[in-house]
Structure formats: structure tokens, C-alpha cells
Enzyme design. Structure first.
Site, short mmCIF file in Angstrom:
data_model
loop_
_atom_site.label_atom_id
_atom_site.label_comp_id
_atom_site.label_asym_id
_atom_site.label_seq_id
_atom_site.Cartn_x
_atom_site.Cartn_y
_atom_site.Cartn_z
N GLU A 1 0.83 -1.25 0.04
CA GLU A 1 0.14 0.02 -0.05
C GLU A 1 0.87 1.21 0.06
O GLU A 1 0.29 2.42 0.27
CB GLU A 1 -1.02 0.01 1.08
CG GLU A 1 -1.94 -1.17 1.05
CD GLU A 1 -3.01 -1.23 2.27
OE1 GLU A 1 -2.89 -0.45 3.17
OE2 GLU A 1 -3.96 -1.85 2.05
N LYS B 1 -15.89 -1.51 2.01
CA LYS B 1 -15.07 -2.08 0.89
C LYS B 1 -16.14 -2.63 -0.33
O LYS B 1 -16.63 -3.67 0.11
CB LYS B 1 -14.20 -2.91 1.18
CG LYS B 1 -13.11 -2.47 2.01
CD LYS B 1 -12.09 -3.68 2.51
CE LYS B 1 -10.85 -3.06 3.52
NZ LYS B 1 -10.05 -4.10 3.97
N LYS C 1 -9.54 5.68 3.41
CA LYS C 1 -8.43 5.12 3.38
C LYS C 1 -7.94 4.86 2.02
O LYS C 1 -8.57 3.70 1.31
CB LYS C 1 -8.21 3.75 4.27
CG LYS C 1 -8.49 3.88 5.65
CD LYS C 1 -8.23 2.39 6.37
CE LYS C 1 -7.24 1.76 6.19
NZ LYS C 1 -7.23 0.25 7.01
#
Length: 416
Positions: free
Chosen positions: A200, A332, A383
Site C-alpha cells: 500500500e 469496501k 483510506k
């Protein structure tokens, strides 16, 4: 009303070099395209990524079964198109075509509809004529767990969020400054650090968790002195990855520590107290609703966020929110397989007083759609990472939207 005139699908790659499906939905007036991301740390209750036959079987179904039925279909809401795909799949969790294929169709169809109507994607998703709330960026600055290799920390993510930025662009730039300064400090303090980053874009290092958090605090103080921006710290423990159901212990392999359930709870509470953490994600395994409730009750000034605990599932949210298991939820889209399922989860979370955090996956794609999903669902935080092309596409899209909104734009708050 959008009418699908063509549908195409293909196999592309994500940021981890894994194969993933991409969907293109053509309607009168535009085309929507989306490629599905993939997680390395997945909850047990997520929609299956692929059907039993794998990606090849998913692509075969898209070409032979889904495409002929999609062409000619008209829809006026996201609920309609997602409901249609659910009926084509015929299972409760997209196990026939797979969550990756399903979410690629759902988001591509949303983008196509927005273009057909001449509106931004976030407006199509929100259903509101005007929207001005932008999420705070929650950035991953040091990574470990399943997102990293080698000597990295057992804790999966060390996070920071700007608390007093006047704009989204200022918030993002402050996180970039934090990321850069932290890299400099790691180069000085960690003998094994060579500038490596994980899936990430967060720094990978060999320091233990207390030393990492101490170093992040030093970097935060440096950025505050330079910019005036205050930062809140957080962690994603991804504790389901640490939990060994046979031993009934949390196994910290890299630091060679075993913790019972009670010891894990005390460890989490200690980290919150010692480092003034304002955000803790998945502190316990994905079945421990009671443990989440205990930690939440004992830390009223900290967001206790469920990811693997809730997997964007309305049924699990109904159970957990009624028990006070946390006070924030990760959203998500590929966990549940479509945007309508996400929206239902968001609405229930809001009814129960939970904060909403829209999140990327470790195996991301360069598509910017997550930015619009966060705005459309009026999330408190997003995020999306800090470094890496597939991460900054989301941040840059939010910067553009903020510019388009002008004086109407306002940053969300994580406090009531």
C-alpha cells in the site's frame, strides 16, 4: 434512463501484479469502466473473489451468461442494476460469478449512468442534488502484517489522519510531508531500512511496534511545527490474521509473542493509552463481537473500527451495532460485491451512530472511483494510502472535486 447497449470484459492486473476482471458498460451517452481490487487480508465472511472455477470461470460466465442479458437492460437507480446482477447470479453472496466480477459491473454501470445523466459519479451514488462533504484522508505510513514481507511489524497498518486541515488538499500534503519525514527518521534509526515500501506504499521497517509509534509521533511533531497541522494516530491490527483458532491465542510471529484474548484486549488498551490513539481497526478476531464491545466501552474517545468483523455486510452490522461492537465501520465495495449493498450498510451504520470509513484494498487498481464512493456515501474518512500511483489517483480525484465544489466544499469531522 440509461440503457445498456454493449458490455465488455477483460482480464487486467492490479498493483500487486495479480490478474483481475475489468468491466465496461456502454450506455447511450457514455461508458463506465472499472477493474476490481483485491485484498491480501480478507475477512472470512466476504463475498468470494471468484467462483469455484477461478478467474477463468468468472470471465466465461461474464461473456456467455451475463453479457447477453445485460444488453438492452434499462435502469434508473443503482438498486435496479445491482438487483438485476444479483438475480443473474442467483446466490446470496455472488458465489456464481464472484465478487470481483460483480463489483466491476456494479461500479462500471454506476459510472455509465452518471455520464448518461451528465452528473458526477458521486451525485449518482448519493441521490442528492448537492453534496459538499469531503472525507478526511486516513493514511498508512508504516505497514506490516499480510501487506509486507520479511521483518516487518505484526501490526498491519500504522495510520495518521490530519485533524485541523482547512481543505482536503492541505490534509493530503501534510500526510505526504509526514510520510517523507518518517522515511528520513527510519533511515537514521533502523539499521535494516533500505527505503522499502509495502503493498500500500507504506514504509516497511524492522522496528518493534512501540518504537514505530514513537518515531511516528516524532514525525508528527515535525510536520506540526512546519505546517500547524495536528495529526491523530491509529493502527489496523488485522487481528484475525494474528488469531490462531487451534491455540486460541493471538500469535505475533515476528515479535515472538503469544497473547490470550484477555491479554490482547489489555495490549490494545495499553497502546491506546500510551500513544493517544484515536483510531483502532480490527483489534480482535472477526467473531469477537463482545470483545469489540468491551474495548469500545473502555475507550470512548477512540474510534474502534470493524473491517473483518463487518465485511460491509448488513446482517453482521445489524448484529454488531446492536451490541455496541465498535463505533466505526470499514466499507469496501468488493467485500459485498456491489454498490447497493454498500449503501445499505452505510445507512444502517449511520442509524446506529457509527462513523463510515471507505477503504481501498492492498491489491488496488488505478481507477479513481473510490473517491466518488467516499463522497457519495458522505464518509467521514477515506483510506486510500499516501504513496503509489494506484493510491494517489483517488487522492488526486478528491482534490479535483474539492476544486469543483469551491466554497461549498467542507471537510468531514470524525467527532460529533
Amino acid at each position: 434512463m440509461p440503457k445498456i447497449i454493449d458490455f465488455k470484459s477483460r482480464v487486467v492486473v492490479n498493483s500487486r501484479g495479480e490478474k483481475t476482471p475489468e468491466a465496461e458498460v456502454y450506455v447511450t451517452g457514455g461508458v463506465g469502466r472499472y477493474s476490481a481490487p483485491s485484498g491480501a487480508s480478507r475477512g472470512a465472511f466476504e463475498a468470494p473473489v471468484f467462483p469455484a472455477g477461478g478467474l477463468g470461470e468468472a470471465m466465461k460466465i461474464l461473456v456467455q451468461d451475463v453479457r447477453p442479458k445485460l444488453i438492452g437492460y434499462e435502469y434508473s437507480t443503482q438498486e435496479e442494476i445491482d438487483g438485476f446482477i444479483r438475480r443473474l447470479d442467483g446466490t446470496p453472496n455472488f458465489s456464481k460469478i464472484g465478487g470481483a466480477a460483480a463489483v466491476s459491473i456494479s461500479i462500471a454501470a454506476a459510472e455509465a449512468a452518471a455520464k448518461n445523466m451528465g452528473i458526477p459519479l458521486y451525485q449518482w451514488l448519493s441521490g442528492k442534488e448537492k453534496i459538499s462533504k469531503l472525507p478526511l484522508p486516513l493514511g498508512n505510513v508504516v505497514g506490516g502484517g499480510k501487506h509486507s514481507l520479511g521483518r516487518a511489524s505484526d501490526i498491519q497498518e500504522f495510520l495518521a489522519v490530519p485533524l485541523n486541515a482547512k481543505s482536503f488538499v492541505e490534509a493530503v500534503f501534510s500526510l505526504l510531508s509526514l510520510h517523507k519525514r518518517l522515511g528520513e527518521l527510519l533511515a537514521d534509526r533502523d539499521d535494516f531500512f533500505v527505503g522499502g515500501k509495502n503493498d500500500e506504499g507504506a514504509w516497511s521497517c524492522s522496528l518493534v511496534e512501540d518504537d514505530i509509534l514513537t518515531l511516528i509521533n516524532s514525525a508528527v511533531d515535525f510536520v506540526r511545527a512546519q505546517t500547524g497541522i495536528r495529526m491523530g494516530l491509529g493502527i489496523d491490527m488485522a487481528a484475525s490474521s494474528l488469531w490462531n483458532p487451534n491455540l486460541k491465542l493471538y500469535v505475533y510471529e515476528r515479535s515472538n509473542v503469544l497473547r490470550s484474548r484477555d491479554e490482547q484486549i489489555e495490549h490494545v488498551l495499553s497502546l491506546i493509552k500510551n500513544f493517544d490513539l484515536i483510531y483502532v481497526e480490527d483489534p480482535l478476531n472477526e467473531q469477537d463481537f463482545q470483545g469489540f464491545t468491551e474495548i469500545t466501552r473502555k475507550t470512548p474517545k477512540t474510534l474502534i473500527c470493524g473491517d473483518d468483523l463487518y465485511v460491509t455486510s448488513i446482517s453482521r452490522l445489524m448484529l454488531g451495532t446492536s451490541e455496541g461492537a465498535g463505533n466505526a465501520v470499514i466499507i469496501k465495495p468488493n467485500q459485498v460485491g456491489d454498490l447497493w449493498g454498500c449503501k445499505q450498510a452505510v445507512e444502517l451504520a449511520r442509524e446506529r451512530g457509527f462513523k463510515v470509513v471507505v477503504s481501498h484494498r492492498s491489491g488496488e487498481t488505478p481507477d479513481p472511483h473510490l473517491a466518488h464512493i467516499a463522497i457519495g456515501f458522505e464518509a467521514e474518512m477515506i483510506k486510500a494510502g499516501i504513496a503509489g500511483g494506484e493510491r494517489v489517483t483517488k487522492l488526486n480525484e478528491l482534490i479535483r472535486v474539492e476544486e469543483e465544489l469551491g466554497s461549498l466544499a467542507r471537510l468531514a469531522s470524525i467527532w460529533n
